[in-house]
Scaffold this motif. Structure first.
Motif, PDB file in Angstrom:
ATOM      1  N   ASP A 185       0.844  -1.206   0.000  1.00  0.00           N
ATOM      2  CA  ASP A 185       0.000   0.000   0.000  1.00  0.00           C
ATOM      3  C   ASP A 185       0.878   1.256   0.000  1.00  0.00           C
ATOM      4  O   ASP A 185       0.775   2.123   0.873  1.00  0.00           O
ATOM      5  CB  ASP A 185      -0.908  -0.025   1.240  1.00  0.00           C
ATOM      6  N   SER A 186       1.744   1.357  -0.992  1.00  0.00           N
ATOM      7  CA  SER A 186       2.722   2.441  -1.048  1.00  0.00           C
ATOM      8  C   SER A 186       2.061   3.814  -0.965  1.00  0.00           C
ATOM      9  O   SER A 186       1.006   4.059  -1.565  1.00  0.00           O
ATOM     10  CB  SER A 186       3.527   2.346  -2.346  1.00  0.00           C
ATOM     11  N   GLN A 187       2.706   4.700  -0.213  1.00  0.00           N
ATOM     12  CA  GLN A 187       2.222   6.060  -0.046  1.00  0.00           C
ATOM     13  C   GLN A 187       3.244   7.050  -0.581  1.00  0.00           C
ATOM     14  O   GLN A 187       4.442   6.724  -0.672  1.00  0.00           O
ATOM     15  CB  GLN A 187       1.949   6.321   1.437  1.00  0.00           C
ATOM     16  N   LEU A 188       2.774   8.252  -0.899  1.00  0.00           N
ATOM     17  CA  LEU A 188       3.685   9.267  -1.455  1.00  0.00           C
ATOM     18  C   LEU A 188       4.843   9.533  -0.498  1.00  0.00           C
ATOM     19  O   LEU A 188       5.967   9.800  -0.910  1.00  0.00           O
ATOM     20  CB  LEU A 188       2.914  10.555  -1.748  1.00  0.00           C
ATOM     21  N   GLY A 189       4.581   9.432   0.790  1.00  0.00           N
ATOM     22  CA  GLY A 189       5.626   9.668   1.783  1.00  0.00           C
ATOM     23  C   GLY A 189       6.676   8.582   1.851  1.00  0.00           C
ATOM     24  O   GLY A 189       7.684   8.743   2.543  1.00  0.00           O
ATOM     25  N   ASP A 190       6.463   7.491   1.123  1.00  0.00           N
ATOM     26  CA  ASP A 190       7.469   6.427   1.095  1.00  0.00           C
ATOM     27  C   ASP A 190       8.600   6.751   0.116  1.00  0.00           C
ATOM     28  O   ASP A 190       9.639   6.073   0.126  1.00  0.00           O
ATOM     29  CB  ASP A 190       6.831   5.101   0.682  1.00  0.00           C
ATOM     30  N   ALA A 191       8.419   7.756  -0.719  1.00  0.00           N
ATOM     31  CA  ALA A 191       9.451   8.135  -1.678  1.00  0.00           C
ATOM     32  C   ALA A 191      10.707   8.581  -0.935  1.00  0.00           C
ATOM     33  O   ALA A 191      10.664   9.491  -0.112  1.00  0.00           O
ATOM     34  CB  ALA A 191       8.958   9.254  -2.585  1.00  0.00           C
ATOM     35  N   ALA A 192      11.829   7.905  -1.210  1.00  0.00           N
ATOM     36  CA  ALA A 192      13.070   8.159  -0.474  1.00  0.00           C
ATOM     37  C   ALA A 192      14.162   7.248  -1.023  1.00  0.00           C
ATOM     38  O   ALA A 192      13.914   6.391  -1.871  1.00  0.00           O
ATOM     39  CB  ALA A 192      12.882   7.874   1.031  1.00  0.00           C
ATOM     40  N   MET A 193      15.379   7.426  -0.493  1.00  0.00           N
ATOM     41  CA  MET A 193      16.448   6.440  -0.679  1.00  0.00           C
ATOM     42  C   MET A 193      16.307   5.403   0.422  1.00  0.00           C
ATOM     43  O   MET A 193      16.040   5.748   1.584  1.00  0.00           O
ATOM     44  CB  MET A 193      17.819   7.094  -0.577  1.00  0.00           C
ATOM     45  N   TYR A 194      16.484   4.148   0.054  1.00  0.00           N
ATOM     46  CA  TYR A 194      16.443   3.063   1.034  1.00  0.00           C
ATOM     47  C   TYR A 194      17.788   2.348   1.046  1.00  0.00           C
ATOM     48  O   TYR A 194      18.312   1.957   0.009  1.00  0.00           O
ATOM     49  CB  TYR A 194      15.314   2.082   0.706  1.00  0.00           C
ATOM     50  N   PHE A 195      18.316   2.178   2.258  1.00  0.00           N
ATOM     51  CA  PHE A 195      19.610   1.534   2.421  1.00  0.00           C
ATOM     52  C   PHE A 195      19.464   0.264   3.256  1.00  0.00           C
ATOM     53  O   PHE A 195      18.840   0.273   4.320  1.00  0.00           O
ATOM     54  CB  PHE A 195      20.598   2.466   3.121  1.00  0.00           C
ATOM     55  N   CYS A 196      20.073  -0.780   2.758  1.00  0.00           N
ATOM     56  CA  CYS A 196      20.186  -2.033   3.493  1.00  0.00           C
ATOM     57  C   CYS A 196      21.504  -1.982   4.268  1.00  0.00           C
ATOM     58  O   CYS A 196      22.506  -1.464   3.756  1.00  0.00           O
ATOM     59  CB  CYS A 196      20.192  -3.187   2.482  1.00  0.00           C
ATOM     60  N   ALA A 197      21.518  -2.495   5.493  1.00  0.00           N
ATOM     61  CA  ALA A 197      22.731  -2.446   6.298  1.00  0.00           C
ATOM     62  C   ALA A 197      22.912  -3.737   7.082  1.00  0.00           C
ATOM     63  O   ALA A 197      21.934  -4.378   7.473  1.00  0.00           O
ATOM     64  CB  ALA A 197      22.693  -1.253   7.255  1.00  0.00           C
ATOM     65  N   TYR A 198      24.168  -4.078   7.324  1.00  0.00           N
ATOM     66  CA  TYR A 198      24.549  -5.317   8.003  1.00  0.00           C
ATOM     67  C   TYR A 198      25.374  -4.991   9.229  1.00  0.00           C
ATOM     68  O   TYR A 198      26.223  -4.098   9.198  1.00  0.00           O
ATOM     69  CB  TYR A 198      25.381  -6.165   7.030  1.00  0.00           C
ATOM     70  N   ARG A 199      25.137  -5.748  10.306  1.00  0.00           N
ATOM     71  CA  ARG A 199      25.991  -5.641  11.490  1.00  0.00           C
ATOM     72  C   ARG A 199      26.303  -7.034  11.983  1.00  0.00           C
ATOM     73  O   ARG A 199      25.391  -7.807  12.264  1.00  0.00           O
ATOM     74  CB  ARG A 199      25.333  -4.850  12.604  1.00  0.00           C
ATOM     75  N   GLY A 200      27.582  -7.348  12.082  1.00  0.00           N
ATOM     76  CA  GLY A 200      28.004  -8.660  12.544  1.00  0.00           C
ATOM     77  C   GLY A 200      27.728  -8.856  14.018  1.00  0.00           C
ATOM     78  O   GLY A 200      27.788  -7.914  14.799  1.00  0.00           O
ATOM     79  N   GLY A 201      27.468 -10.105  14.402  1.00  0.00           N
ATOM     80  CA  GLY A 201      27.199 -10.390  15.800  1.00  0.00           C
ATOM     81  C   GLY A 201      28.423 -10.267  16.679  1.00  0.00           C
ATOM     82  O   GLY A 201      28.317  -9.963  17.864  1.00  0.00           O
ATOM     83  N   ASN A 202      29.603 -10.486  16.107  1.00  0.00           N
ATOM     84  CA  ASN A 202      30.845 -10.396  16.888  1.00  0.00           C
ATOM     85  C   ASN A 202      31.576  -9.091  16.614  1.00  0.00           C
ATOM     86  O   ASN A 202      32.771  -8.976  16.846  1.00  0.00           O
ATOM     87  CB  ASN A 202      31.758 -11.574  16.546  1.00  0.00           C
ATOM     88  N   ASN A 203      30.881  -8.136  16.144  1.00  0.00           N
ATOM     89  CA  ASN A 203      31.436  -6.840  15.789  1.00  0.00           C
ATOM     90  C   ASN A 203      31.627  -6.009  17.053  1.00  0.00           C
ATOM     91  O   ASN A 203      30.671  -5.524  17.627  1.00  0.00           O
ATOM     92  CB  ASN A 203      30.443  -6.180  14.818  1.00  0.00           C
TER      93      ASN A 203
END
Lengths: 116, 114
Positions: free
Chosen positions: A81-99
């Motif tokens: 149900d996409s909304q106009l306010g969803d317009a943006a850059m989207y970034f995926c990010a990773y964090r290691g458990g032993n970091n």
């Protein structure tokens, strides 16, 4: 070193429809966390959703959900149900458990456009 | 509760000048981070700190220095600014005891080096 890849530089969706953003990552760790951040034109980084690798159940936050495929090292974001306010850059990010520093590794981002 | 604040919002530097980007958080977070975001790219880690007096390099530390004398503040110093340092700089913080260590970001500083 871990790497995060977002293969879609841009995506477009019609208002009220559903869109899926892709993310793949490379790691040798078994324990880690994955995140999707939204960056609107204001530049503010906003956490959308998070997933712990040891949880098999896909995370859901209202209209946002993920499809976490651990064996395939894939972590896609579905926006319903996409909304106009969803317009943006989207970034995926990773964090290691032993970091030790709990540092994030980001993908290159996907620009989402929402058409009225 | 202001969260993470950064100053200035914008700055133009000449090549060779130096400056300090300020970052303050009022959430009593142990961890603090500096990232840079080049146009059309994701964020890359410059430096991070796990507590007052403790800092370490991230992925792209060259040309920068940091210090952490208090829990609240984590300034980033640019010495001898170069055009390659033109970027948007984000400061972030997180709480060690929180399981997933969500990072909270400041609004960013847009820096141009001419």
């Amino acid at each position: 070193a871990q790497t995060v890849t977002q293969s879609q530089p841009e995506m477009s969706v019609q208002e009220a429809e559903t869109v899926t953003l892709s993310c793949t990552y490379d790691t040798s760790e078994s324990d880690y966390y994955l995140f999707w951040y939204k960056q609107p034109p204001s530049r503010q980084m906003i956490l959308v959703i998070r997933q712990e690798a040891y949880k098999q159940q896909n995370a859901t936050e209202n209209r946002f959900s993920v499809n976490f495929q651990k064996a395939a090292k894939s972590f896609s974001l579905k926006i319903s149900d996409s909304q106009l306010g969803d317009a943006a850059m989207y970034f995926c990010a990773y964090r290691g458990g032993n970091n030790a520093g709990n540092m994030l590794t980001f993908g290159g981002g996907t620009r989402l456009m929402v058409k009225p | 509760n202001a969260g993470v604040t950064q100053t200035p919002k914008f700055r133009i530097l000449k090549i060779g000048q130096s400056m300090t980007l300020q970052c303050t958080q009022d959430m009593n977070h142990n961890y603090m981070y500096w990232y840079r975001q080049d146009p059309g790219m994701g964020l890359k880690l410059i430096y991070y700190s796990v507590g007052a007096g403790i800092t370490d390099k991230g992925e792209v530390p060259n040309g920068y220095n940091v210090s952490r004398s208090t829990t609240e503040d984590f300034p980033l110093r640019l010495e001898l600014a170069a055009p390659s340092q033109t970027s948007v700089y984000f400061c972030a913080s997180s709480y060690k005891a929180q399981v997933d260590n969500e990072q909270f970001f400041g609004p960013g500083t847009r820096l141009t080096v001419l």
